[in-house]
Design a protein around this motif. Structure first.
Motif, PDB file in Angstrom:
ATOM      1  N   THR A   8      -4.682  -8.108  -6.308  1.00 45.47           N
ATOM      2  CA  THR A   8      -3.834  -6.892  -6.188  1.00 45.47           C
ATOM      3  C   THR A   8      -3.060  -6.800  -4.807  1.00 45.47           C
ATOM      4  N   SER A   9      -2.008  -6.440  -4.597  1.00 46.11           N
ATOM      5  CA  SER A   9      -1.432  -6.434  -3.576  1.00 46.11           C
ATOM      6  C   SER A   9      -0.238  -4.998  -3.485  1.00 46.11           C
ATOM      7  N   ALA A  10      -0.374  -4.625  -2.120  1.00 44.51           N
ATOM      8  CA  ALA A  10       0.313  -3.423  -2.099  1.00 44.51           C
ATOM      9  C   ALA A  10       1.168  -3.403  -0.741  1.00 44.51           C
ATOM     10  N   VAL A  11       2.236  -2.809  -0.507  1.00 45.63           N
ATOM     11  CA  VAL A  11       2.772  -2.750   0.840  1.00 45.63           C
ATOM     12  C   VAL A  11       2.292  -1.340   1.386  1.00 45.63           C
ATOM     13  N   ALA A  26       3.346  -4.084   5.935  1.00 45.04           N
ATOM     14  CA  ALA A  26       3.167  -5.271   5.556  1.00 45.04           C
ATOM     15  C   ALA A  26       2.709  -5.311   3.931  1.00 45.04           C
ATOM     16  N   GLU A  27       2.495  -6.153   3.324  1.00 47.74           N
ATOM     17  CA  GLU A  27       1.908  -6.350   2.056  1.00 47.74           C
ATOM     18  C   GLU A  27       0.567  -6.974   2.162  1.00 47.74           C
ATOM     19  N   VAL A  28      -0.435  -6.178   1.633  1.00 45.63           N
ATOM     20  CA  VAL A  28      -1.797  -6.700   1.855  1.00 45.63           C
ATOM     21  C   VAL A  28      -2.426  -6.855   0.351  1.00 45.63           C
ATOM     22  N   THR A  29      -3.014  -8.103   0.534  1.00 44.35           N
ATOM     23  CA  THR A  29      -3.562  -8.587  -0.921  1.00 44.35           C
ATOM     24  C   THR A  29      -4.957  -8.591  -0.609  1.00 44.35           C
ATOM     25  N   LYS A  30      -5.568  -8.266  -1.681  1.00 38.94           N
ATOM     26  CA  LYS A  30      -7.059  -8.055  -2.080  1.00 38.94           C
ATOM     27  C   LYS A  30      -7.450  -8.852  -3.051  1.00 38.94           C
ATOM     28  N   ALA A  31      -8.742  -9.214  -3.008  1.00 33.85           N
ATOM     29  CA  ALA A  31      -9.153  -9.848  -4.282  1.00 33.85           C
ATOM     30  C   ALA A  31      -9.567  -9.076  -5.420  1.00 33.85           C
ATOM     31  N   VAL A  39      -2.745 -10.584   4.796  1.00 30.09           N
ATOM     32  CA  VAL A  39      -1.416  -9.568   4.922  1.00 30.09           C
ATOM     33  C   VAL A  39      -0.319 -10.650   5.246  1.00 30.09           C
ATOM     34  N   ARG A  40       0.813 -10.124   4.468  1.00 31.09           N
ATOM     35  CA  ARG A  40       1.715 -10.925   4.343  1.00 31.09           C
ATOM     36  C   ARG A  40       3.146 -10.452   4.786  1.00 31.09           C
TER      37      ARG A  40
END
Length: 97
Positions: A8-11, A26-31, A39-40
């Motif tokens: 999942t990814s959320a700003v 930032a865009e935070v990505t989680k498994a 953090v991208r």
């Protein structure tokens, strides 16, 4: 076709925090299991002027990378930006529940 969620990814941002020094987003990505991955496309903006101060990326398998938008930023302001980025990443990691 059956699809499953793999990540999942959320700003995320600290824009609602009235006590913030700067605005960090930032865009935070989680498994799939909710574990923090990265953090991208992180950006730090001046809370007062909206000026872009820095960009950053970080992940579980990669070191924190910060690029300041200008060479005219003072050492004290650089330290504040770094502290804001570290706090943002810690909060993103802490939201794994």
């Amino acid at each position: 076709m059956e699809l499953i969620i793999e990540k999942t990814s959320a700003v995320m941002s600290n824009a609602a925090d009235e006590t913030r020094t700067n605005t960090v987003r930032a865009e935070v990505t989680k498994a799939k299991n909710g574990a923090f991955e990265a953090v991208r496309n992180g950006q730090v903006y001046s809370k007062d002027s909206g000026e872009n101060l820095a960009s950053f990326n970080s992940g579980v398998t990669e070191p924190l990378n910060i690029n300041f938008a200008t060479t005219d930023i003072s050492a004290a302001d650089q330290n504040a930006v770094i502290a804001d980025i570290q706090a943002f990443i810690a909060a993103a990691r802490g939201s794994e529940e």
